[in-house]
Write a protein that holds these residues in place. Structure first.
Motif, PDB file in Angstrom:
ATOM      1  N   ILE A 277       0.837  -1.267   0.042  1.00 30.25           N
ATOM      2  CA  ILE A 277      -0.223  -0.017   0.044  1.00 30.25           C
ATOM      3  C   ILE A 277       0.942   1.166   0.123  1.00 30.25           C
ATOM      4  CG2 ILE A 277      -1.770   1.213   1.388  1.00 30.25           C
ATOM      5  CD1 ILE A 277      -2.464  -1.652   2.429  1.00 30.25           C
ATOM      6  N   ILE A 278       0.815   2.033  -1.114  1.00 27.19           N
ATOM      7  CA  ILE A 278       1.515   3.277  -1.314  1.00 27.19           C
ATOM      8  C   ILE A 278       0.737   4.306  -0.794  1.00 27.19           C
ATOM      9  CG2 ILE A 278       2.985   4.583  -2.774  1.00 27.19           C
ATOM     10  CD1 ILE A 278       3.685   2.119  -4.454  1.00 27.19           C
ATOM     11  N   THR A 279       1.082   5.020   0.379  1.00 24.85           N
ATOM     12  CA  THR A 279      -0.118   6.105   0.764  1.00 24.85           C
ATOM     13  C   THR A 279       1.018   7.192   1.487  1.00 24.85           C
ATOM     14  OG1 THR A 279      -1.396   6.822   2.456  1.00 24.85           O
ATOM     15  CG2 THR A 279      -0.190   5.035   3.108  1.00 24.85           C
ATOM     16  N   TYR A 280       0.636   8.516   0.970  1.00 25.41           N
ATOM     17  CA  TYR A 280       1.428   9.588   1.706  1.00 25.41           C
ATOM     18  C   TYR A 280       0.644   9.779   2.993  1.00 25.41           C
ATOM     19  CZ  TYR A 280       2.727  14.464   2.156  1.00 25.41           C
ATOM     20  OH  TYR A 280       3.487  15.726   2.900  1.00 25.41           O
ATOM     21  N   TYR A 281      -0.399   9.694   3.385  1.00 29.39           N
ATOM     22  CA  TYR A 281      -0.884   9.939   4.584  1.00 29.39           C
ATOM     23  C   TYR A 281      -1.058   8.520   5.411  1.00 29.39           C
ATOM     24  CZ  TYR A 281      -2.739  14.269   2.640  1.00 29.39           C
ATOM     25  OH  TYR A 281      -2.733  15.444   2.119  1.00 29.39           O
ATOM     26  N   TRP A 282      -0.279   8.898   6.549  1.00 29.37           N
ATOM     27  CA  TRP A 282      -0.449   7.778   7.577  1.00 29.37           C
ATOM     28  C   TRP A 282       0.049   8.438   9.151  1.00 29.37           C
ATOM     29  CZ3 TRP A 282      -1.562   3.103   7.088  1.00 29.37           C
ATOM     30  CH2 TRP A 282      -1.040   2.061   8.030  1.00 29.37           C
ATOM     31  N   PRO A 283      -0.340   7.710   9.974  1.00 24.23           N
ATOM     32  CA  PRO A 283      -0.166   8.227  11.293  1.00 24.23           C
ATOM     33  C   PRO A 283       1.495   8.559  11.714  1.00 24.23           C
ATOM     34  CG  PRO A 283      -1.486   6.320  11.599  1.00 24.23           C
ATOM     35  CD  PRO A 283      -1.082   6.221  10.012  1.00 24.23           C
ATOM     36  N   PRO A 284       1.696   9.994  12.119  1.00 24.35           N
ATOM     37  CA  PRO A 284       0.863  10.862  12.983  1.00 24.35           C
ATOM     38  C   PRO A 284       0.030  11.695  12.090  1.00 24.35           C
ATOM     39  CG  PRO A 284       3.067  11.532  13.115  1.00 24.35           C
ATOM     40  CD  PRO A 284       3.006  10.256  12.084  1.00 24.35           C
ATOM     41  N   ALA A 285      -0.030  11.569  10.735  1.00 20.45           N
ATOM     42  CA  ALA A 285      -1.013  12.407   9.996  1.00 20.45           C
ATOM     43  C   ALA A 285      -2.347  12.391  10.573  1.00 20.45           C
ATOM     44  CB  ALA A 285      -0.935  12.207   8.587  1.00 20.45           C
ATOM     45  N   GLY A 286      -2.970  13.525  10.682  1.00 18.63           N
ATOM     46  CA  GLY A 286      -4.279  13.759  11.025  1.00 18.63           C
ATOM     47  C   GLY A 286      -5.368  13.839   9.756  1.00 18.63           C
ATOM     48  N   GLY A 287      -6.727  13.982  10.123  1.00 19.73           N
ATOM     49  CA  GLY A 287      -7.671  13.987   9.081  1.00 19.73           C
ATOM     50  C   GLY A 287      -8.209  12.792   8.482  1.00 19.73           C
ATOM     51  N   PRO A 288      -9.225  12.725   7.622  1.00 22.51           N
ATOM     52  CA  PRO A 288      -9.828  11.620   7.356  1.00 22.51           C
ATOM     53  C   PRO A 288      -8.962  10.863   6.286  1.00 22.51           C
ATOM     54  CG  PRO A 288     -10.872  13.446   6.273  1.00 22.51           C
ATOM     55  CD  PRO A 288      -9.781  13.972   7.140  1.00 22.51           C
TER      56      PRO A 288
ATOM     57  N   THR B  72       5.663   4.628   2.743  1.00 26.22           N
ATOM     58  CA  THR B  72       5.147   5.968   2.996  1.00 26.22           C
ATOM     59  C   THR B  72       6.405   6.821   3.215  1.00 26.22           C
ATOM     60  OG1 THR B  72       3.469   7.371   4.576  1.00 26.22           O
ATOM     61  CG2 THR B  72       5.052   5.768   5.540  1.00 26.22           C
ATOM     62  N   PRO B  73       6.041   8.300   3.032  1.00 22.23           N
ATOM     63  CA  PRO B  73       7.268   9.023   3.407  1.00 22.23           C
ATOM     64  C   PRO B  73       7.863   9.316   4.730  1.00 22.23           C
ATOM     65  CG  PRO B  73       5.328  10.273   2.059  1.00 22.23           C
ATOM     66  CD  PRO B  73       5.149   9.069   2.644  1.00 22.23           C
ATOM     67  N   GLU B  74       8.989   9.385   4.736  1.00 20.21           N
ATOM     68  CA  GLU B  74       9.826   9.337   6.183  1.00 20.21           C
ATOM     69  C   GLU B  74       9.614  10.676   6.787  1.00 20.21           C
ATOM     70  OE1 GLU B  74      14.469   9.356   7.318  1.00 20.21           O
ATOM     71  OE2 GLU B  74      13.824   7.654   5.942  1.00 20.21           O
ATOM     72  N   ASN B  75       9.603  11.861   5.945  1.00 26.40           N
ATOM     73  CA  ASN B  75       9.607  13.337   6.399  1.00 26.40           C
ATOM     74  C   ASN B  75       8.629  14.265   5.712  1.00 26.40           C
ATOM     75  OD1 ASN B  75      11.306  12.794   3.944  1.00 26.40           O
ATOM     76  ND2 ASN B  75      11.969  14.632   4.160  1.00 26.40           N
ATOM     77  N   PRO B  76       7.285  13.636   5.992  1.00 27.45           N
ATOM     78  CA  PRO B  76       6.170  14.422   5.042  1.00 27.45           C
ATOM     79  C   PRO B  76       5.890  15.719   5.711  1.00 27.45           C
ATOM     80  CG  PRO B  76       5.295  12.629   6.329  1.00 27.45           C
ATOM     81  CD  PRO B  76       6.815  12.473   6.581  1.00 27.45           C
ATOM     82  N   SER B  77       5.419  16.586   4.812  1.00 27.89           N
ATOM     83  CA  SER B  77       4.784  17.712   5.174  1.00 27.89           C
ATOM     84  C   SER B  77       3.240  17.841   5.512  1.00 27.89           C
ATOM     85  CB  SER B  77       5.340  18.865   4.517  1.00 27.89           C
ATOM     86  OG  SER B  77       4.967  20.261   4.934  1.00 27.89           O
TER      87      SER B  77
ATOM     88  N   GLU C 238      -1.535  12.450  16.957  1.00 34.25           N
ATOM     89  CA  GLU C 238      -0.738  11.349  17.627  1.00 34.25           C
ATOM     90  C   GLU C 238      -1.594  10.300  18.030  1.00 34.25           C
ATOM     91  OE1 GLU C 238       2.409  11.112  17.661  1.00 34.25           O
ATOM     92  OE2 GLU C 238       2.935  13.225  17.064  1.00 34.25           O
ATOM     93  N   SER C 239      -3.142  10.423  18.167  1.00 34.84           N
ATOM     94  CA  SER C 239      -3.763   9.224  18.917  1.00 34.84           C
ATOM     95  C   SER C 239      -3.950   8.261  17.832  1.00 34.84           C
ATOM     96  CB  SER C 239      -5.169   9.974  19.218  1.00 34.84           C
ATOM     97  OG  SER C 239      -6.290  10.163  18.149  1.00 34.84           O
ATOM     98  N   LEU C 240      -3.891   8.455  16.588  1.00 37.77           N
ATOM     99  CA  LEU C 240      -4.098   7.792  15.329  1.00 37.77           C
ATOM    100  C   LEU C 240      -3.159   6.525  15.502  1.00 37.77           C
ATOM    101  CD1 LEU C 240      -5.341   9.593  12.462  1.00 37.77           C
ATOM    102  CD2 LEU C 240      -6.763   8.187  14.042  1.00 37.77           C
ATOM    103  N   VAL C 241      -1.738   6.786  16.087  1.00 40.31           N
ATOM    104  CA  VAL C 241      -0.827   5.757  16.158  1.00 40.31           C
ATOM    105  C   VAL C 241      -1.093   4.487  16.610  1.00 40.31           C
ATOM    106  CG1 VAL C 241       1.482   5.405  16.848  1.00 40.31           C
ATOM    107  CG2 VAL C 241       1.028   7.835  15.969  1.00 40.31           C
TER     108      VAL C 241
END
Length: 433
Positions: free
Chosen positions: A8-19, A42-47, A53-56
């Motif tokens: 699964i190639i995804t930009y958004y992964w915890p600790p990213a927030g939002g849906p 997933t990226p190591e240093n995303p913006s 943090e609760s999604l971790v």
């Protein structure tokens, strides 16, 4: 039986927030039950525009996660204009709110970074994953966008490894998204966006859509498209509903809540006007009403509401963790959801509607006529959908629910929502796989 492997190639992964982060986080949680071992790239240093943090804690144990570095030009954009921080979340000023700096930044974003500013992650990711796929057996590759740059990773990998199945997951459309026409694209840039989108549709073995209308539109454009909506996690839903019912018994105010990000393109001005009228004309309503915001509300929207009679009725709690946001949903009388007003957006189903459903609260929704959200609300008897032109009907709906609340009869609604549980949706995905 040995499990098959899905990358699964995804930009958004915890600790990213939002849906955006929750769709594949939840699929990864339940896929092993259906014979699939997920691996995350997933990226190591995303913006990220938001952190939670609760999604971790929702990341499954023993899940393999591969990370590589990404370079993004957002810091440069933010130096040019502070409001460009909105770009990370696909937002920007519109109409009279645009300064010349905003206009320049939007033009650069749309024409220099195609399809988006994460495009610089494509080449290094392809290079890295080519080596990974040569020494690891992967049955299916998934790319999840936006950012739609990630689909270009899938496209190149499919060309190099034609036997690997590729699923392109569109959480939002690409050229059909409402803000696409605001990107100030040259004809050449527009053509490039559409060409890349078409290549993804034609080469992906399956294109996943999160709404019925999007799936239909993708099929018209040559994709082998299937709809799997977002949903709610049943492990959270039971405690959410219990908490919701207990909170309802002690609610001191009739509270309409909006949870999430609200930007100018999805601003239900007719709702604020209707609420303003009710506060002015109905003393009982004025005494008992609260308008609660949890998340990031555009400053221009907030300023507009605060300049009306609603000023003393607002609770603006700012961004909260996912867990706390769900508590605030539970501690509400009604929940608000908004979509872009134009017809091309009728297929957008905001992810939070499913968590709204799990609370049992009545939902008031805004968007184009015949929207997919309206279909879901009708199927579950969970609320009502309005256009951005409605006014009297909005006031009647709100007063009806207010009177029920006042008499203690605003009951929780729990009808026919199991189809949207994350486990059932993952089972659908496994059948497609």
């Amino acid at each position: 039986m040995e499990q098959k492997k899905i990358l699964i190639i995804t930009y958004y992964w915890p600790p990213a927030g939002g849906p955006g982060v929750q769709r594949w986080l939840k699929f990864a949680k339940y896929l092993p039950e259906f014979g699939w071992e997920p691996i995350i790239f997933t990226p190591e240093n995303p913006s990220y525009p938001l952190l939670d943090e609760s999604l971790v804690k929702d990341i499954p144990e023993n899940l393999e996660i591969i990370k590589t570095k990404i370079w993004e030009p957002y810091q440069l954009a933010e130096k040019l204009n502070k409001s460009n921080k909105k770009f990370k979340a696909g937002q920007f000023d519109v109409g009279n709110n645009q300064s010349w700096k905003s206009k320049l930044s939007i033009w650069v974003r749309g024409n220099f970074f195609i399809p988006d500013a994460r495009v610089f992650w494509v080449q290094p990711s392809v290079k890295f994953l080519e080596q990974y796929l040569k020494i690891n057996t992967i049955d299916v590759v998934v790319t999840s966008g936006p950012p739609h740059s990630l689909h270009l990773i899938g496209l190149r990998l499919k060309n190099k490894f034609p036997n690997i199945k590729w699923i392109a997951d569109f959480r939002d459309p690409w050229t059909e998204i409402s803000y696409y026409k605001h990107l100030k694209l040259t004809n050449k840039s527009d053509k490039k966006h559409r060409q890349l989108e078409s290549e993804v549709f034609k080469n992906a073995d399956i294109t996943l859509a999160t709404s019925y209308t999007d799936a239909e539109n993708f099929r018209k454009n040559g994709a082998n498209a299937v709809c799997i909506t977002n949903g709610f996690d049943e492990s959270d839903a039971e405690k959410t509903l219990k908490h919701s019912i207990s909170q309802s018994l002690k609610q001191e105010k009739f509270t309409l809540s909006y949870i999430g990000v609200l930007e100018q393109l999805r601003n239900p001005e007719n709702l604020w006007k209707s609420l303003d009228d009710l506060v002015k004309s109905n003393a009982d309503f004025a005494e008992n009403f609260r308008l609660k915001f949890v998340g990031r509300i555009d400053n221009k929207i907030l300023q507009s509401i605060e300049s009306s009679s609603l000023k003393n009725h607002i609770d603006n709690l700012g961004y909260l963790s996912h867990d706390k946001a769900i508590d605030e949903m539970a501690n509400s009388s009604m929940l608000l959801i908004t979509n872009f007003p134009n017809e091309s957006s009728k297929g957008i189903i905001p992810g939070k509607i499913f968590e709204y459903l799990a609370t049992g609260k009545y939902i008031i929704s805004f968007g184009p006529n015949e929207a997919d959200v309206s279909k879901i609300l009708d199927e579950t008897n969970a609320g009502k959908h309005f256009s951005y032109q409605d006014s009297e009907a909005i006031k009647n709906f709100i007063i009806e629910k207010f009177n029920l609340w006042k008499s203690g009869n605003l009951l929780e609604n729990t009808g026919n929502i199991e189809q949207f549980s994350r486990r059932n949706l993952t089972q659908q995905l496994s059948e497609i796989l």
